[in-house]
Design an enzyme around this catalytic site. Structure first.
Site, short mmCIF file in Angstrom:
data_model
loop_
_atom_site.label_atom_id
_atom_site.label_comp_id
_atom_site.label_asym_id
_atom_site.label_seq_id
_atom_site.Cartn_x
_atom_site.Cartn_y
_atom_site.Cartn_z
N GLU A 1 1.12 -0.82 -0.25
CA GLU A 1 0.16 -0.21 0.05
C GLU A 1 0.93 1.11 -0.01
O GLU A 1 0.17 2.26 -0.34
CB GLU A 1 -1.02 -0.52 1.15
CG GLU A 1 -1.74 1.37 1.21
CD GLU A 1 -3.08 0.87 2.33
OE1 GLU A 1 -4.41 -0.09 1.14
OE2 GLU A 1 -3.02 1.21 3.06
N HIS B 1 7.26 -26.64 2.70
CA HIS B 1 6.14 -27.67 2.18
C HIS B 1 5.40 -27.13 1.24
O HIS B 1 4.21 -28.36 0.90
CB HIS B 1 6.12 -28.58 3.15
CG HIS B 1 6.73 -29.05 4.31
ND1 HIS B 1 7.11 -30.29 3.74
CD2 HIS B 1 7.32 -29.01 5.20
CE1 HIS B 1 8.78 -31.09 3.83
NE2 HIS B 1 8.11 -30.19 5.28
N LYS C 1 -13.66 1.47 -4.33
CA LYS C 1 -14.56 1.58 -3.23
C LYS C 1 -15.53 2.69 -3.71
O LYS C 1 -17.10 2.41 -3.56
CB LYS C 1 -13.56 2.51 -2.02
CG LYS C 1 -13.19 1.33 -1.19
CD LYS C 1 -12.98 2.52 0.28
CE LYS C 1 -12.31 3.30 0.05
NZ LYS C 1 -11.50 3.73 1.54
#
Length: 569
Positions: free
Chosen positions: A360, A391, A516
């Site tokens: 950000e 793994h 948004k």
């Protein structure tokens, strides 16, 4: 003569570009054979040991990176941040998260005012309140002690505090203080997150902390209203005043919501969300869980790195070195990602938090002056604790794409285990992998070595490791509240260094706004379709219109004016 508008136009940048080809032709096997070089790439501060000898860099590279830092006026930019200058130019704000952990007698100013007394007024208020909840003098509406806390926030109001909480859970001092208490974090607006958070909790013993600077954040306020209903339906509307508090600066909206403004804890415009864990955003819920004394040690650890960052020469400055090396890896060597690999399960939430802090902050395509960047900046951050990650995605790191790695080890485990008859104890087993993985990445394994081991010819290409994959190793002496604070601040300042060198604004986040704003149009459409039966309007493109129509048709059983329904889990 005026300074170049972009760092890439400086002689220091061009010098590094010219230097690049020689480095690309030099394998880490050769670089690691130079003991003097390796010794010069090891730095220690306050028992934190940084080894960056496995970077694709020579001493000459490092020298040229210091010149790049000078060309970017790095020291002046650091000083401007500490002096409270409005370095967040697009929002005309200071950037002063360092003030959040400054000692009480410090002076750090924004707009000519020392902000440290305000910080400590809030910290004192948090201490008094958290003490009263923990000792049972502040009780719920039915007279029961408040043992459980749900912190409601999103982004920086969630990821940072969750990282610290998870790291403290297994610290002996912190876990002792938290006995019989529970802290949960509600972030996602998905009702499943609400269900998980309230599962097994009793409203009578639950305190909700609503974190929203403006008290208007859509997801946070919907979740807050949901928990308000959960409390009110069980205990009555008047119980909200005893069971909900706020971290906000918008006192009128706090009061309108039903929370006593006296139970609101402030923070300031000069605190960015992703840098807010040391404010009331993190300190309040963490103090409720672990006690203020533990959290104060966390703040002191962060402050120790703040001092180190502002005063240490670059060649001994851990955040500066890490930031410069990231610039080298991203903008010159062309590596787009970074793996954060803590060999401590307690640090399992470090990578998600730094993912936000880094991506950000530095996920920008223009300079601070609005000029398009002609070079790569920012990196994709991800990670998982060792040995779990080995793994999972280490296959790609060893034999696929080159991804610089941060290995973080802890000398002493928070919770040691010793089993009779084992070759090594559990922590030694973990640390065996911590020490081995960076060498495996750096050296690799050649076809010649495989032939000497009598590996079948047809398997040699599959078992060859090219090596020459860079990493850094950070060794912490312990993992307590103080060291967690130090680790947080190291990464915060590292990210700032990268942004300062790239010449971008690491402290705004306009990239989150467009989605948004488009969601507002969708929200309006969903309301109109649910309540009035309106068809999906023409304002959407064909794809979105098709998806929305399909969604509405499949959820046609949702009532237009529903009675309240809370999760049942």
């Amino acid at each position: 003569m005026a300074s170049p508008a972009l760092i890439s136009e400086t002689e220091a940048w061009k010098d590094l570009k010219a230097h690049l080809e020689g480095i690309k032709m030099t394998h880490l096997r050769e670089l690691m054979g130079d003991t003097e070089r390796c010794q010069s790439m090891m730095v220690e501060f306050d028992n934190i040991f940084l080894d960056y000898s496995r970077q694709q860099a020579s001493p000459d590279t490092i020298s040229k990176l210091y010149k790049l830092a000078d060309a970017a006026h790095l020291k002046q930019k650091i000083d401007r941040m500490y002096n409270g200058d409005h370095i967040n130019t697009t929002e005309n704000r200071s950037v002063l998260h360092v003030a959040l952990r400054a000692p009480r007698n410090s002076a750090i100013c924004s707009d000519g005012k020392n902000v440290v007394p305000d910080v400590w007024n809030v910290l004192d208020k948090i201490k008094d309140f958290s003490d009263s909840v923990r000792n049972g003098s502040w009780i719920g509406a039915t007279g029961k002690e408040l043992k459980d806390v749900i912190a409601v926030g999103i982004g920086g109001s969630f990821l940072g505090p969750l990282f610290v909480h998870t790291a403290l859970q297994t610290d002996p001092e912190a876990s002792k203080n938290a006995r019989g208490r529970e802290l949960r974090f509600l972030a996602n607006v998905d009702p499943i997150d609400v269900a998980r958070n309230i599962s097994g909790l009793n409203p009578e013993t639950t305190l909700v902390v609503v974190v929203s600077k403006t008290f208007t954040t859509a997801e946070t306020m919907l979740n807050a209203r949901t928990l308000r209903e959960w409390i009110s339906s069980a205990l009555g509307p008047s119980a909200v005043a005893k069971h909900m508090v706020a971290v906000s600066t918008n006192l009128p909206l706090v009061e309108k919501f039903g929370i006593d403004p006296n139970n609101a804890f402030a923070f300031w415009d000069w605190v960015g969300g992703r840098y807010s864990v040391c404010s009331a955003v993190g300190v309040l819920p963490l103090s409720l869980q672990y006690g203020f004394a533990v959290v104060e040690k966390f703040l002191q650890g962060a402050h120790s790195i703040d001092q180190h960052f502002s005063s240490a020469p670059f060649e001994k400055n851990i955040p500066v070195l890490l930031g410069l090396l990231s610039v080298w890896n991203v903008s010159f060597l062309g590596y787009p990602a970074r793996a954060i690999l803590p060999y401590s399960q307690a640090l399992e939430k470090l990578a998600p938090h730094i993912q936000q802090v880094s991506m950000e902050s530095n996920g920008k395509g223009v300079s601070i002056d609005g000029l398009p960047l002609p070079f790569e900046s920012g990196e994709i951050d991800f990670g998982e604790p060792g040995t779990n990650g080995q793994h999972s995605f280490y296959q790609l790191i060893h034999q696929g794409r080159v991804i610089p790695c941060d290995f973080i080890g802890v000398v002493k485990s928070q919770q040691p285990v010793y089993l009779k008859g084992e070759v090594v104890n559990n922590h030694d087993e973990l640390m065996s992998n911590f020490f081995a993985q960076p060498d495996a990445l750096a050296y690799g394994k050649t076809p010649e070595e495989l032939k000497k081991e009598n590996v079948s010819e047809h398997l040699i290409p599959h078992k060859t490791f090219t090596g020459n994959r860079p990493s850094i190793s950070i060794l912490l002496p312990t993992l307590d509240a103080y060291r967690i604070g130090q680790l947080l601040a190291i990464y915060e300042h590292r990210v700032a260094v990268q942004g300062f060198v790239w010449g971008i604004n690491s402290f705004d986040q306009w990239g989150v706004e467009l989605g948004k704003s488009l969601a507002t149009q969708v929200r309006k459409q969903l309301h109109g379709s649910r309540v009035k039966g309106e068809p999906v309007e023409e304002g959407f493109n064909f794809s979105t219109k098709t998806l929305l129509t399909r969604y509405l048709q499949a959820t046609s059983d949702v009532p237009a004016d529903p009675s309240t329904l809370l999760p049942n889990i």
